[in-house]
Design an enzyme around this catalytic site. Structure first.
Site, PDB file in Angstrom:
ATOM      1  CB  SER A 139     -23.614 -23.003  -6.833  1.00 14.38           C
ATOM      2  OG  SER A 139     -23.685 -24.008  -7.826  1.00 14.38           O
ATOM      3  CE1 TYR A 152     -23.400 -27.137  -3.106  1.00 15.86           C
ATOM      4  CE2 TYR A 152     -24.536 -26.581  -5.150  1.00 15.86           C
ATOM      5  CZ  TYR A 152     -23.398 -26.552  -4.358  1.00 15.86           C
ATOM      6  OH  TYR A 152     -22.257 -25.929  -4.823  1.00 15.86           O
TER       7      TYR A 152
HETATM    8  P1  NAD Z   1     -14.056 -28.336  -0.990  1.00 13.39           P
HETATM    9  O1  NAD Z   1     -14.668 -29.540  -0.382  1.00 13.39           O
HETATM   10  O2  NAD Z   1     -12.686 -28.414  -1.547  1.00 13.39           O
HETATM   11  O3  NAD Z   1     -14.118 -27.102   0.015  1.00 13.39           O
HETATM   12  C1  NAD Z   1     -15.126 -26.934   0.985  1.00 13.39           C
HETATM   13  C2  NAD Z   1     -14.502 -26.232   2.160  1.00 13.39           C
HETATM   14  O4  NAD Z   1     -15.497 -26.083   3.172  1.00 13.39           O
HETATM   15  C3  NAD Z   1     -13.350 -27.037   2.771  1.00 13.39           C
HETATM   16  O5  NAD Z   1     -12.325 -26.163   3.163  1.00 13.39           O
HETATM   17  C4  NAD Z   1     -14.007 -27.692   3.966  1.00 13.39           C
HETATM   18  O6  NAD Z   1     -13.086 -27.979   5.002  1.00 13.39           O
HETATM   19  C5  NAD Z   1     -14.969 -26.585   4.381  1.00 13.39           C
HETATM   20  N1  NAD Z   1     -16.036 -27.041   5.248  1.00 13.39           N
HETATM   21  C6  NAD Z   1     -16.869 -28.098   5.107  1.00 13.39           C
HETATM   22  N2  NAD Z   1     -17.663 -28.210   6.184  1.00 13.39           N
HETATM   23  C7  NAD Z   1     -17.328 -27.207   7.035  1.00 13.39           C
HETATM   24  C8  NAD Z   1     -17.781 -26.799   8.310  1.00 13.39           C
HETATM   25  N3  NAD Z   1     -18.752 -27.463   8.960  1.00 13.39           N
HETATM   26  N4  NAD Z   1     -17.192 -25.723   8.877  1.00 13.39           N
HETATM   27  C9  NAD Z   1     -16.197 -25.052   8.261  1.00 13.39           C
HETATM   28  N5  NAD Z   1     -15.734 -25.396   7.049  1.00 13.39           N
HETATM   29  C10 NAD Z   1     -16.294 -26.457   6.445  1.00 13.39           C
HETATM   30  O7  NAD Z   1     -15.097 -27.871  -2.130  1.00 13.39           O
HETATM   31  P2  NAD Z   1     -15.046 -26.650  -3.147  1.00 13.39           P
HETATM   32  O8  NAD Z   1     -15.397 -27.226  -4.458  1.00 13.39           O
HETATM   33  O9  NAD Z   1     -13.817 -25.842  -3.008  1.00 13.39           O
HETATM   34  O10 NAD Z   1     -16.318 -25.800  -2.648  1.00 13.39           O
HETATM   35  C11 NAD Z   1     -16.232 -24.515  -2.049  1.00 13.39           C
HETATM   36  C12 NAD Z   1     -17.531 -23.760  -2.241  1.00 13.39           C
HETATM   37  O11 NAD Z   1     -17.750 -23.551  -3.635  1.00 13.39           O
HETATM   38  C13 NAD Z   1     -18.771 -24.491  -1.722  1.00 13.39           C
HETATM   39  O12 NAD Z   1     -19.655 -23.573  -1.121  1.00 13.39           O
HETATM   40  C14 NAD Z   1     -19.372 -25.077  -2.984  1.00 13.39           C
HETATM   41  O13 NAD Z   1     -20.754 -25.265  -2.846  1.00 13.39           O
HETATM   42  C15 NAD Z   1     -19.040 -23.981  -3.976  1.00 13.39           C
HETATM   43  N6  NAD Z   1     -19.060 -24.441  -5.377  1.00 13.39           N
HETATM   44  C16 NAD Z   1     -18.178 -25.397  -5.819  1.00 13.39           C
HETATM   45  C17 NAD Z   1     -18.217 -25.788  -7.162  1.00 13.39           C
HETATM   46  C18 NAD Z   1     -17.253 -26.827  -7.733  1.00 13.39           C
HETATM   47  O14 NAD Z   1     -17.422 -27.262  -8.881  1.00 13.39           O
HETATM   48  N7  NAD Z   1     -16.209 -27.234  -7.024  1.00 13.39           N
HETATM   49  C19 NAD Z   1     -19.149 -25.215  -8.021  1.00 13.39           C
HETATM   50  C20 NAD Z   1     -20.030 -24.252  -7.517  1.00 13.39           C
HETATM   51  C21 NAD Z   1     -19.972 -23.863  -6.201  1.00 13.39           C
END
Ligand code: NAD
Length: 257
Positions: A139, A152
């Site tokens: 991130s 985080y």
């Molecule tokens: P999201 O909530 O849509 O996706 C998260 C995924 O992780 C989902 O598929 C969920 O089912 C899975 N997950 C959660 N707990 C779990 C567990 N215990 N075991 C297995 N799977 C699990 O969120 P996202 O925004 O797509 O985030 C995905 C990644 O990207 C994360 O690591 C997040 O930190 C990172 N990220 C997101 C953003 C953003 O703006 N959306 C920015 C920077 C980084």
């Protein structure tokens, strides 16, 4: 197709960025394993849809990334791993003196420890197959901080550091390990917050996006899951064979500030 014959495992891929990455890897010809901690018909249906849309093998394997043994079992059950994308992640926002211990433990386990376990299990498989690509979704918060996100930010900085270490341990092998650092990405989770925020601030969608959500993102545009997917595919190509141990920011200029 660039990645035909390669097997990819994407953790946390039944929604958002992980799903976007799985789709772009499949579009590039890779066989994909989707994952989350649930085991619903719709999870398996999602994999089947990707398989038929892109003409690749696509499976869904349930594994809880908060548990080390399940992380390792995911790699074993997949039966092959050329590309590993560590994407599963959760968030909780609170000042450090009020941060619930169970939330701290869960974030560190899912966002950081899972990356250790899956990489430890996948590297011997990659070595045996003579090729590997590890892409860890960190991130902008793996490079910078914001208040109230101690767990985080600790986890994402940890992922960036771990990626560099694994890159050094594999530097003389045909294996690379990098971290992608997204800024705000328009996932269904973020999209769902827009109408409420519009009501709360009595603002237009455009104002909410630019002036509330993307205050720290100079482009004033969200990154998209397709862009994250395409960046991952790029890291898996021969053009990226010498890119290892680094971070690629997809953040509209956030970390340039
Ligand atoms: P999201 O909530 O849509 O996706 C998260 C995924 O992780 C989902 O598929 C969920 O089912 C899975 N997950 C959660 N707990 C779990 C567990 N215990 N075991 C297995 N799977 C699990 O969120 P996202 O925004 O797509 O985030 C995905 C990644 O990207 C994360 O690591 C997040 O930190 C990172 N990220 C997101 C953003 C953003 O703006 N959306 C920015 C920077 C980084």
């Amino acid at each position: 197709m660039t990645l035909a014959g390669k097997s990819a495992i994407i953790t946390g891929s039944n929604s958002g960025i992980g799903l976007g990455i799985a789709r772009e890897l499949a579009r590039a010809g890779a066989d994909v394993v989707l994952n989350s901690f649930t085991d619903r018909d719709e999870d398996h249906a999602l994999a089947a849809e990707i398989g038929s849309e892109f003409g690749v093998s696509a499976r869904y394997i349930k594994a809880d990334m908060s548990k080390g043994d399940e992380c390792r079992d995911l790699i074993t059950q997949a039966g092959g791993c050329d590309i590993l994308v560590n994407n599963a992640g959760i968030q909780h926002v609170a000042p450090i003196d009020e941060f619930p211990v169970e939330k701290w433990d869960a974030i560190i386990a899912i966002n950081m420890n899972s990356t250790f376990h899956t990489m430890a299990a996948a590297l011997p498989v990659m070595r045996e197959r003579g090729w590997g690509r590890i892409v860890n979704i960190a991130s902008a918060h793996g490079l910078t901080a914001s208040p109230f996100k101690a767990a985080y930010i600790a986890a994402k900085h940890g992922v960036v550091g771990m990626s560099k270490t694994v890159a050094l341990e594999t530097a003389q092998e045909p294996i690379t390990c990098n971290a992608i650092c997204p800024g705000y990405v328009l996932t269904p989770l973020v999209e769902a917050q827009i109408p409420d925020t519009m009501r709360e601030y009595n603002m237009s969608r455009e104002d909410v996006v630019k002036n509330v959500m993307l205050t720290r993102q100079p482009s004033k545009e969200f990154a998209t899951v397709e862009q994250l997917g395409s960046t991952t595919v790029f890291l898996c190509t021969d053009a990226a064979a010498q890119i290892t141990g680094t971070t690629i920011s997809v953040d509209g200029g956030w970390t340039a500030l």
